[in-house]
Design a protein around this motif. Sequence first.
Motif, PDB file in Angstrom:
ATOM      1  N   MET A 118       0.851  -1.175   0.000  1.00  0.00           N
ATOM      2  CA  MET A 118       0.000   0.000   0.000  1.00  0.00           C
ATOM      3  C   MET A 118       0.896   1.236   0.000  1.00  0.00           C
ATOM      4  O   MET A 118       1.913   1.280   0.686  1.00  0.00           O
ATOM      5  CB  MET A 118      -0.894  -0.019   1.239  1.00  0.00           C
ATOM      6  CG  MET A 118      -2.013   0.980   1.188  1.00  0.00           C
ATOM      7  SD  MET A 118      -3.109   0.838   2.609  1.00  0.00           S
ATOM      8  CE  MET A 118      -4.038  -0.591   2.135  1.00  0.00           C
ATOM      9  N   GLU A 119       0.524   2.199  -0.795  1.00  0.00           N
ATOM     10  CA  GLU A 119       1.283   3.455  -0.836  1.00  0.00           C
ATOM     11  C   GLU A 119       1.148   4.176   0.501  1.00  0.00           C
ATOM     12  O   GLU A 119       0.155   4.024   1.214  1.00  0.00           O
ATOM     13  CB  GLU A 119       0.750   4.343  -1.965  1.00  0.00           C
ATOM     14  CG  GLU A 119       0.914   3.764  -3.337  1.00  0.00           C
ATOM     15  CD  GLU A 119       2.342   3.761  -3.814  1.00  0.00           C
ATOM     16  OE1 GLU A 119       3.154   4.558  -3.294  1.00  0.00           O
ATOM     17  OE2 GLU A 119       2.661   2.968  -4.707  1.00  0.00           O
ATOM     18  N   GLU A 130      -1.942   6.224   0.977  1.00  0.00           N
ATOM     19  CA  GLU A 130      -3.156   5.450   1.253  1.00  0.00           C
ATOM     20  C   GLU A 130      -3.266   5.144   2.745  1.00  0.00           C
ATOM     21  O   GLU A 130      -4.354   5.225   3.319  1.00  0.00           O
ATOM     22  CB  GLU A 130      -3.158   4.153   0.468  1.00  0.00           C
ATOM     23  CG  GLU A 130      -3.386   4.322  -1.014  1.00  0.00           C
ATOM     24  CD  GLU A 130      -3.379   2.998  -1.729  1.00  0.00           C
ATOM     25  OE1 GLU A 130      -4.477   2.419  -1.865  1.00  0.00           O
ATOM     26  OE2 GLU A 130      -2.295   2.547  -2.126  1.00  0.00           O
ATOM     27  N   VAL A 154      -7.081  10.463  -3.320  1.00  0.00           N
ATOM     28  CA  VAL A 154      -6.383   9.185  -3.192  1.00  0.00           C
ATOM     29  C   VAL A 154      -6.598   8.339  -4.442  1.00  0.00           C
ATOM     30  O   VAL A 154      -5.656   7.773  -4.995  1.00  0.00           O
ATOM     31  CB  VAL A 154      -6.847   8.430  -1.923  1.00  0.00           C
ATOM     32  CG1 VAL A 154      -6.397   6.986  -1.940  1.00  0.00           C
ATOM     33  CG2 VAL A 154      -6.328   9.130  -0.680  1.00  0.00           C
ATOM     34  N   ASN A 155      -7.836   8.277  -4.913  1.00  0.00           N
ATOM     35  CA  ASN A 155      -8.122   7.505  -6.120  1.00  0.00           C
ATOM     36  C   ASN A 155      -7.435   8.105  -7.343  1.00  0.00           C
ATOM     37  O   ASN A 155      -6.940   7.383  -8.212  1.00  0.00           O
ATOM     38  CB  ASN A 155      -9.631   7.403  -6.357  1.00  0.00           C
ATOM     39  CG  ASN A 155     -10.286   6.443  -5.402  1.00  0.00           C
ATOM     40  OD1 ASN A 155      -9.684   5.464  -4.990  1.00  0.00           O
ATOM     41  ND2 ASN A 155     -11.525   6.721  -5.045  1.00  0.00           N
ATOM     42  N   TYR A 156      -7.382   9.420  -7.408  1.00  0.00           N
ATOM     43  CA  TYR A 156      -6.708  10.085  -8.526  1.00  0.00           C
ATOM     44  C   TYR A 156      -5.201   9.798  -8.500  1.00  0.00           C
ATOM     45  O   TYR A 156      -4.603   9.510  -9.537  1.00  0.00           O
ATOM     46  CB  TYR A 156      -6.975  11.594  -8.468  1.00  0.00           C
ATOM     47  CG  TYR A 156      -6.491  12.332  -9.678  1.00  0.00           C
ATOM     48  CD1 TYR A 156      -7.148  12.187 -10.897  1.00  0.00           C
ATOM     49  CD2 TYR A 156      -5.381  13.169  -9.617  1.00  0.00           C
ATOM     50  CE1 TYR A 156      -6.705  12.857 -12.025  1.00  0.00           C
ATOM     51  CE2 TYR A 156      -4.937  13.839 -10.734  1.00  0.00           C
ATOM     52  CZ  TYR A 156      -5.600  13.683 -11.934  1.00  0.00           C
ATOM     53  OH  TYR A 156      -5.159  14.342 -13.044  1.00  0.00           O
ATOM     54  N   CYS A 157      -4.597   9.826  -7.325  1.00  0.00           N
ATOM     55  CA  CYS A 157      -3.169   9.504  -7.196  1.00  0.00           C
ATOM     56  C   CYS A 157      -2.902   8.055  -7.584  1.00  0.00           C
ATOM     57  O   CYS A 157      -1.909   7.774  -8.282  1.00  0.00           O
ATOM     58  CB  CYS A 157      -2.692   9.761  -5.764  1.00  0.00           C
ATOM     59  SG  CYS A 157      -2.591  11.492  -5.328  1.00  0.00           S
ATOM     60  N   LYS A 158      -3.749   7.150  -7.165  1.00  0.00           N
ATOM     61  CA  LYS A 158      -3.579   5.740  -7.537  1.00  0.00           C
ATOM     62  C   LYS A 158      -3.694   5.569  -9.052  1.00  0.00           C
ATOM     63  O   LYS A 158      -2.928   4.816  -9.660  1.00  0.00           O
ATOM     64  CB  LYS A 158      -4.619   4.879  -6.819  1.00  0.00           C
ATOM     65  CG  LYS A 158      -4.315   4.699  -5.347  1.00  0.00           C
ATOM     66  CD  LYS A 158      -5.422   4.134  -4.513  1.00  0.00           C
ATOM     67  CE  LYS A 158      -6.144   2.959  -5.013  1.00  0.00           C
ATOM     68  NZ  LYS A 158      -7.138   2.426  -4.056  1.00  0.00           N
ATOM     69  N   HIS A 159      -4.628   6.300  -9.671  1.00  0.00           N
ATOM     70  CA  HIS A 159      -4.780   6.248 -11.120  1.00  0.00           C
ATOM     71  C   HIS A 159      -3.522   6.768 -11.817  1.00  0.00           C
ATOM     72  O   HIS A 159      -3.054   6.171 -12.794  1.00  0.00           O
ATOM     73  CB  HIS A 159      -6.005   7.056 -11.546  1.00  0.00           C
ATOM     74  CG  HIS A 159      -6.125   7.247 -13.018  1.00  0.00           C
ATOM     75  ND1 HIS A 159      -6.459   6.219 -13.864  1.00  0.00           N
ATOM     76  CD2 HIS A 159      -5.923   8.332 -13.801  1.00  0.00           C
ATOM     77  CE1 HIS A 159      -6.478   6.671 -15.102  1.00  0.00           C
ATOM     78  NE2 HIS A 159      -6.153   7.946 -15.085  1.00  0.00           N
ATOM     79  N   ILE A 180      -0.461   6.822 -10.669  1.00  0.00           N
ATOM     80  CA  ILE A 180       0.635   5.863 -10.475  1.00  0.00           C
ATOM     81  C   ILE A 180       0.499   4.703 -11.459  1.00  0.00           C
ATOM     82  O   ILE A 180       1.477   4.270 -12.072  1.00  0.00           O
ATOM     83  CB  ILE A 180       0.664   5.377  -9.014  1.00  0.00           C
ATOM     84  CG1 ILE A 180       1.140   6.508  -8.105  1.00  0.00           C
ATOM     85  CG2 ILE A 180       1.552   4.146  -8.865  1.00  0.00           C
ATOM     86  CD1 ILE A 180       1.019   6.203  -6.634  1.00  0.00           C
ATOM     87  N   LYS A 181      -0.723   4.196 -11.631  1.00  0.00           N
ATOM     88  CA  LYS A 181      -0.936   3.113 -12.594  1.00  0.00           C
ATOM     89  C   LYS A 181      -0.624   3.580 -14.012  1.00  0.00           C
ATOM     90  O   LYS A 181      -0.035   2.839 -14.802  1.00  0.00           O
ATOM     91  CB  LYS A 181      -2.382   2.610 -12.519  1.00  0.00           C
ATOM     92  CG  LYS A 181      -2.682   1.785 -11.311  1.00  0.00           C
ATOM     93  CD  LYS A 181      -4.119   1.333 -11.319  1.00  0.00           C
ATOM     94  CE  LYS A 181      -4.458   0.592 -10.040  1.00  0.00           C
ATOM     95  NZ  LYS A 181      -5.871   0.211  -9.979  1.00  0.00           N
ATOM     96  N   ASP A 238       3.160   3.756 -14.459  1.00  0.00           N
ATOM     97  CA  ASP A 238       3.683   2.387 -14.587  1.00  0.00           C
ATOM     98  C   ASP A 238       3.378   1.817 -15.963  1.00  0.00           C
ATOM     99  O   ASP A 238       4.218   1.142 -16.561  1.00  0.00           O
ATOM    100  CB  ASP A 238       3.114   1.488 -13.501  1.00  0.00           C
ATOM    101  CG  ASP A 238       3.640   1.823 -12.118  1.00  0.00           C
ATOM    102  OD1 ASP A 238       4.685   2.511 -12.038  1.00  0.00           O
ATOM    103  OD2 ASP A 238       3.018   1.401 -11.131  1.00  0.00           O
TER     104      ASP A 238
END
Length: 94
Positions: free
Chosen positions: A33-34, A37, A77-82, A84-85, A88
Amino acid sequence: MTNEKELWFADQQQLTALMTVLDEIVRKPAPLMESFELSSRNILRRLQSQIDSKNVLDDSVLVDDLNEARDEIKYLVNYCKHLIKLVDQLKADQ
């Protein structure tokens, strides 16, 4: 005596199958987990606690603001996860 050998052989097969499954589970890396998060979960939990402890009739503006802050944190948080994906994925494409 034959029955005991059959039982022992069956137990050995079950243990072998169990070890195979455990090896497959251990071999896969655990999803990490980041850090943002983890910290956001703690913040969201505290915000929810504050929201639950306030009286909606007396503190309606404060409750609304806390709910809005909670929703904004979830969105970010969801925007940051998006992002990062996406990064990648772009690295993998190059």
